[in-house]
Design an enzyme around this catalytic site. Structure first.
Site, short mmCIF file in Angstrom:
data_model
loop_
_atom_site.label_atom_id
_atom_site.label_comp_id
_atom_site.label_asym_id
_atom_site.label_seq_id
_atom_site.Cartn_x
_atom_site.Cartn_y
_atom_site.Cartn_z
N ASP A 8 -14.62 15.95 -30.12
CA ASP A 8 -13.48 15.14 -29.83
C ASP A 8 -12.95 14.38 -30.91
O ASP A 8 -13.64 13.70 -31.68
CB ASP A 8 -13.51 14.03 -29.03
CG ASP A 8 -12.33 13.65 -28.52
OD1 ASP A 8 -11.07 14.08 -28.73
OD2 ASP A 8 -12.14 12.25 -27.89
N ASP A 104 -7.07 18.58 -29.47
CA ASP A 104 -8.19 17.90 -30.11
C ASP A 104 -9.66 17.98 -29.65
O ASP A 104 -10.16 16.81 -30.12
CB ASP A 104 -7.81 16.46 -30.94
CG ASP A 104 -7.59 15.54 -29.78
OD1 ASP A 104 -7.70 15.90 -28.49
OD2 ASP A 104 -8.22 14.38 -30.30
N GLU A 105 -9.76 18.59 -28.68
CA GLU A 105 -11.21 18.39 -27.98
C GLU A 105 -11.68 19.90 -27.48
O GLU A 105 -10.89 20.56 -26.96
CB GLU A 105 -10.50 17.46 -26.76
CG GLU A 105 -11.62 16.77 -26.14
CD GLU A 105 -10.97 16.04 -24.93
OE1 GLU A 105 -11.86 16.17 -23.86
OE2 GLU A 105 -9.82 15.42 -25.07
MG LIG Z 1 -9.50 12.92 -29.60
#
Ligand SMILES: [Mg+2]
Length: 386
Positions: A8, A104-105
């Site tokens: 993350d 983003d993960e």
């Molecule tokens: Mg994040």
């Protein structure tokens, strides 16, 4: 034993802005809208801004009050998506089985790859290093025997964290977390649990399976398992889906625009629902029309940003319908979406209330296994305007 890694990025959008503009470093950066934005919500904020109580999903106006000297940036989705693609290429250096959760993960299934590294800590350090070399940004990494544990672990020491939870440690480590950290426990479930004096995962383990199932149905059984660190959900690699859609052939040809509009609303609601269920966004909307003489046309419209909200899909498809309907009755109407992507950031460019409403409708429709909530445009109208 499975080895799952959750990666993350740390305050991703804000970190990209700080990376590209040294003047922003060390300052409270809030991405989501200009400071005078009436409808904007915080999409991401830097850790400096979090110290003032600013967090994502908060209205910009409220963030301005909490952090008046904050630097407010509307955000550059194209840039974030490009950085995200670079990060994604790093993921594939480590595993072919990558589930992109959001821009983003991601989850990576590392099962069977552990012998390539001295230790699981080494594996975590290696991917953090490669990400930093590639995009000059930090990520937090969690490694555990399943997705649930890995995700909690990546969140545990943010930012720039690395947490490894081994199978034999899961039981004790999980006990401390508030129940709200358990997947599927929202405000309502948490309130019921609180009325039972159940606040932590340790507390949750005192509830029998029968009690949980009686109260929460199928979800109760999942809660029972997650409280014990049991999660068999697989890392699901990116959907191969290239397009999806729905079409319907009418029993009798339809000429009334009001009726076609209503059917179109139904079709787009279903397409939007399926997109969201797959965690996908679409850039191209296609309308398919078959006239009473069996001539069939398809007309497409590509959007500047990928969408997965019913409203966006409907308005685009409806415009295509209005532009192409001609004078003939219609035998078949269809809506397709393509140019699908796993990326999209609904809160950045759209109305947070609409996003909440969509989530609520999806939840209810999923729970009932069929549509139980409709938008007004899906309801029949007596008007025959054409
Ligand atoms: Mg994040």
């Amino acid at each position: 034993m499975a080895i799952i890694m959750h990666v993350d990025m740390d305050s991703f959008f804000a970190a990209v802005e700080q990376r590209d503009n040294p003047e922003l470093r060390g300052k409270p950066v809030i991405v989501g809208g200009h400071r005078d934005s009436k409808r904007g919500v915080v999409s991401t904020c830097s850790y400096e801004a979090r110290k003032y109580g600013v967090h994502s999903a908060m209205p910009i106006a409220q963030a301005v009050k909490l952090c008046p000297h904050g630097i407010f940036i509307p955000g550059n989705h194209k840039k974030y998506a490009a950085v995200s693609r670079q990060i994604r290429s790093v993921f594939y250096e480590f595993s072919p089985v990558v589930e992109i959760v959001s821009i983003d993960e991601a989850f990576l299934d590392m099962t069977g790859c552990e012998h390539l590294y001295e230790s699981l800590e080494d594996l975590g350090r290696a991917i953090k290093r490669r990400i930093f070399e590639t995009v000059s940004l930090t990520a937090s990494v969690g490694i555990g025997p399943n997705k649930f544990v890995a995700k909690l672990a990546s969140d545990y020491r943010k930012p720039d964290g690395l947490v490894v939870v081994r199978p034999q440690e899961v039981w004790d480590w999980l006990a401390q977390f508030p129940v709200k950290k358990v997947w599927g426990i929202g405000q309502k479930t948490a309130e019921v649990l609180a009325s039972w004096q159940v606040y932590t995962i340790a507390d949750l383990r005192r509830c029998s399976r029968e009690t949980l199932v009686r109260q929460f149905g199928k979800q109760g059984y999942t809660l029972y398992q997650l409280a014990r660190g049991i999660d068999h959900s697989p890392v699901e690699p990116e959907a191969e889906t290239k397009s999806l859609g729905r079409e319907t052939t009418f029993a009798e040809d339809i000429a009334a625009m009001s009726k076609l509009r209503q059917v179109l609303a139904d079709l787009t609601a279903e397409v939007g629902y399926r997109l969201r269920r797959h965690g996908l966004w679409a850039r191209t909307i296609t309308l398919k029309l078959r006239y009473d003489d069996f001539t069939t046309i398809t007309r497409s419209s590509s959007l500047p940003e990928p969408v997965n909200n019913d409203d966006d899909i409907f308005h685009t498809a409806y415009k295509l319908l209005v532009d192409n309907i001609g004078q003939r009755p219609v035998r078949l109407l269809g809506v397709y979406v393509s140019q699908l992507t796993g990326f999209g950031q609904p809160s950045l460019f759209s109305d947070p209330r609409r996003e909440r409403l969509t989530r609520l409708m999806d939840e209810l429709n999923t729970r009932h296994g069929r549509p139980v909530l409709y938008k007004g445009r899906q309801l029949p109208s007596d008007a025959t305007d054409r």
